[in-house]
Design an enzyme around this catalytic site. Structure first.
Site, PDB file in Angstrom:
ATOM      1  CE  LYS A  73      -8.215  -5.688   5.659  1.00 13.12           C
ATOM      2  NZ  LYS A  73      -9.446  -5.743   4.861  1.00 13.12           N
ATOM      3  CG  ASP A 110     -12.672  -7.613   5.174  1.00 13.75           C
ATOM      4  OD1 ASP A 110     -13.238  -6.757   5.890  1.00 13.75           O
ATOM      5  OD2 ASP A 110     -11.467  -7.547   4.857  1.00 13.75           O
TER       6      ASP A 110
HETATM    7  P1  NAP Z   1      -4.627  -4.236  -3.372  1.00 16.88           P
HETATM    8  O1  NAP Z   1      -4.130  -5.472  -2.696  1.00 16.88           O
HETATM    9  O2  NAP Z   1      -3.721  -3.065  -3.518  1.00 16.88           O
HETATM   10  O3  NAP Z   1      -5.169  -4.681  -4.832  1.00 16.88           O
HETATM   11  C1  NAP Z   1      -5.510  -3.715  -5.780  1.00 16.88           C
HETATM   12  C2  NAP Z   1      -6.133  -4.385  -7.006  1.00 16.88           C
HETATM   13  O4  NAP Z   1      -6.508  -3.333  -7.904  1.00 16.88           O
HETATM   14  C3  NAP Z   1      -5.211  -5.311  -7.772  1.00 16.88           C
HETATM   15  O5  NAP Z   1      -5.935  -6.412  -8.254  1.00 16.88           O
HETATM   16  C4  NAP Z   1      -4.724  -4.429  -8.929  1.00 16.88           C
HETATM   17  O6  NAP Z   1      -4.383  -5.150 -10.104  1.00 16.88           O
HETATM   18  C5  NAP Z   1      -5.981  -3.634  -9.213  1.00 16.88           C
HETATM   19  N1  NAP Z   1      -5.662  -2.388  -9.920  1.00 16.88           N
HETATM   20  C6  NAP Z   1      -5.035  -1.278  -9.425  1.00 16.88           C
HETATM   21  N2  NAP Z   1      -4.906  -0.339 -10.396  1.00 16.88           N
HETATM   22  C7  NAP Z   1      -5.472  -0.874 -11.525  1.00 16.88           C
HETATM   23  C8  NAP Z   1      -5.653  -0.400 -12.855  1.00 16.88           C
HETATM   24  N3  NAP Z   1      -5.225   0.816 -13.233  1.00 16.88           N
HETATM   25  N4  NAP Z   1      -6.285  -1.213 -13.754  1.00 16.88           N
HETATM   26  C9  NAP Z   1      -6.721  -2.435 -13.392  1.00 16.88           C
HETATM   27  N5  NAP Z   1      -6.568  -2.948 -12.133  1.00 16.88           N
HETATM   28  C10 NAP Z   1      -5.950  -2.174 -11.225  1.00 16.88           C
HETATM   29  O7  NAP Z   1      -5.937  -3.682  -2.609  1.00 16.88           O
HETATM   30  P2  NAP Z   1      -6.999  -4.469  -1.704  1.00 16.88           P
HETATM   31  O8  NAP Z   1      -6.554  -4.492  -0.296  1.00 16.88           O
HETATM   32  O9  NAP Z   1      -7.301  -5.768  -2.366  1.00 16.88           O
HETATM   33  O10 NAP Z   1      -8.264  -3.467  -1.782  1.00 16.88           O
HETATM   34  C11 NAP Z   1      -8.942  -3.208  -2.999  1.00 16.88           C
HETATM   35  C12 NAP Z   1     -10.044  -2.178  -2.770  1.00 16.88           C
HETATM   36  O11 NAP Z   1     -11.067  -2.701  -1.911  1.00 16.88           O
HETATM   37  C13 NAP Z   1      -9.537  -0.887  -2.098  1.00 16.88           C
HETATM   38  O12 NAP Z   1     -10.152   0.208  -2.722  1.00 16.88           O
HETATM   39  C14 NAP Z   1     -10.041  -1.035  -0.653  1.00 16.88           C
HETATM   40  O13 NAP Z   1     -10.255   0.217  -0.050  1.00 16.88           O
HETATM   41  C15 NAP Z   1     -11.358  -1.763  -0.870  1.00 16.88           C
HETATM   42  N6  NAP Z   1     -11.818  -2.508   0.320  1.00 16.88           N
HETATM   43  C16 NAP Z   1     -13.036  -2.161   0.857  1.00 16.88           C
HETATM   44  C17 NAP Z   1     -13.516  -2.852   1.956  1.00 16.88           C
HETATM   45  C18 NAP Z   1     -14.868  -2.475   2.530  1.00 16.88           C
HETATM   46  O14 NAP Z   1     -15.182  -2.860   3.671  1.00 16.88           O
HETATM   47  N7  NAP Z   1     -15.711  -1.778   1.775  1.00 16.88           N
HETATM   48  C19 NAP Z   1     -12.772  -3.887   2.547  1.00 16.88           C
HETATM   49  C20 NAP Z   1     -11.524  -4.219   1.962  1.00 16.88           C
HETATM   50  C21 NAP Z   1     -11.066  -3.507   0.847  1.00 16.88           C
HETATM   51  P3  NAP Z   1      -2.892  -5.738 -10.317  1.00 16.88           P
HETATM   52  O15 NAP Z   1      -2.847  -7.038  -9.570  1.00 16.88           O
HETATM   53  O16 NAP Z   1      -2.771  -5.893 -11.785  1.00 16.88           O
HETATM   54  O17 NAP Z   1      -1.933  -4.703  -9.748  1.00 16.88           O
END
Ligand code: NAP
Length: 301
Positions: A73, A110
């Site tokens: 993205k 989004d």
């Molecule tokens: P990302 O860039 O990998 O970010 C992951 C986030 O989760 C970071 O803030 C990370 O914190 C946090 N995290 C991971 N493990 C953790 C833990 N054990 N304890 C606390 N925080 C933790 O992912 P993303 O692209 O932003 O997506 C996030 C989620 O949203 C995913 O599950 C994705 O599938 C979902 N999503 C859904 C839609 C929809 O249409 N429904 C659209 C977009 C995304 P740190 O910074 O500390 O590592």
């Protein structure tokens, strides 16, 4: 479905992995129902460099556009010649459009999907009437923060395990949206972040199948404040189940997914998604959920 021909409109989704994406199911169901001569495919790219060359090669070509998912993205935004304000603020694009003049335009739907999901499943919530708490500081959190700031939320509270990442978002966003206040909290300041808030959004990967559950105490969040989880595998995440058990309004990630797909469909195929097909029910079946047991709103754009 209309048989594919040399004139069929082609669009798709690109990511890695992309095999489990629900977007082809959703878009092709809409195409079939609307009797549009088009097809929506899934593409993968081995790495960012190959992603960038693929996008360049598609300029002025036969694809109308692509949805973009993890992990491309941010690169998608960089590959485009121009971007909408909401994509620039989100720092990421989930939609690339290939124009006939060879240019590539980036957009991000989004946020529209997120706010639409609240409108459908928690209609009493008004983003302008209170602080919104967003857990996470990845791409999804930044997009959500931009969407709420643009929608007039008086304060966006970002809570992240790695506080510095949330601070980067606050610095990028705060000065760019007039009146936007983005406040950062560490994970150990959860109660302070939830106190008096109007809504909570999980934009971390916690709760996703195969990941740790998101285990937080919701006591400090006012009882009427809706709880939203972007994670939709499973649909009823531990966070949503806990919120429901306390009688709180909930909003699920599948509604967001479907409602971010709707404006993309219109951009690709020149028509709004047809109302006659229940893509939420199709998606629930694909997710292995029982549609009747998970009968929330969020189907129709
Ligand atoms: P990302 O860039 O990998 O970010 C992951 C986030 O989760 C970071 O803030 C990370 O914190 C946090 N995290 C991971 N493990 C953790 C833990 N054990 N304890 C606390 N925080 C933790 O992912 P993303 O692209 O932003 O997506 C996030 C989620 O949203 C995913 O599950 C994705 O599938 C979902 N999503 C859904 C839609 C929809 O249409 N429904 C659209 C977009 C995304 P740190 O910074 O500390 O590592």
């Amino acid at each position: 479905m209309i048989p594919i021909s040399g004139e069929s409109l082609v669009a798709g989704v690109i990511g890695r992995p992309v095999r489990h994406s629900l977007s082809p199911l959703i878009h092709n169901a809409w195409l079939g129902e609307a009797q549009i001569d088009g097809i929506y495919i899934a593409l993968s790219a081995a790495d960012e460099a190959r992603f960038a060359s693929l996008i360049d090669g598609l300029r002025g070509g036969s694809l109308k556009g692509l949805n973009v998912t993890i992990p491309f993205k941010e690169t998608a935004l960089v590959c485009a010649d121009r971007a909408t304000e909401r994509a620039s603020l989100a720092g990421a694009a989930n939609l690339l459009l290939f124009h006939a003049d060879g240019s590539v335009e980036a957009d991000n739907t989004d946020g529209e999907g997120l706010l639409g999901a609240f409108r459908v499943q928690a209609p009493k919530f008004d983003p302008r009437q209170g602080s919104v708490v967003i857990l996470g500081a990845g791409g999804a959190a930044r997009g959500a923060a931009a969407a709420f700031a643009l929608a007039g939320s008086p304060e966006v509270r970002l809570v992240n395990r790695t506080r510095e990442r949330a601070e980067v978002i606050a610095q990028a966003l705060g000065p760019k949206v007039q009146g936007a206040k983005v406040t950062v909290f560490g994970w150990d300041q959860m109660d302070a972040a939830l106190n008096g808030a109007a809504a909570l959004v999980n934009a971390t990967s916690l709760g996703l199948v195969g990941h740790d559950p998101l285990a937080i105490d919701l006591a400090a969040l006012p009882t009427g404040a809706p709880v939203m989880d972007m994670v939709y595998r499973p649909l009823r995440t531990p966070l949503l189940l806990a919120a429901e058990a306390q009688g709180r309004p909930t909003v699920d990630g599948l509604a967001m997914l479907i409602l971010q797909a709707a404006p993309s469909f219109e951009a690709f195929f020149g028509a709004a998604p047809p109302a006659g097909v229940d893509v939420r029910a199709l998606a629930l079946t694909a997710l292995g959920e029982r549609p009747a047991a998970a009968s929330k709103q969020g189907t129709r754009p």
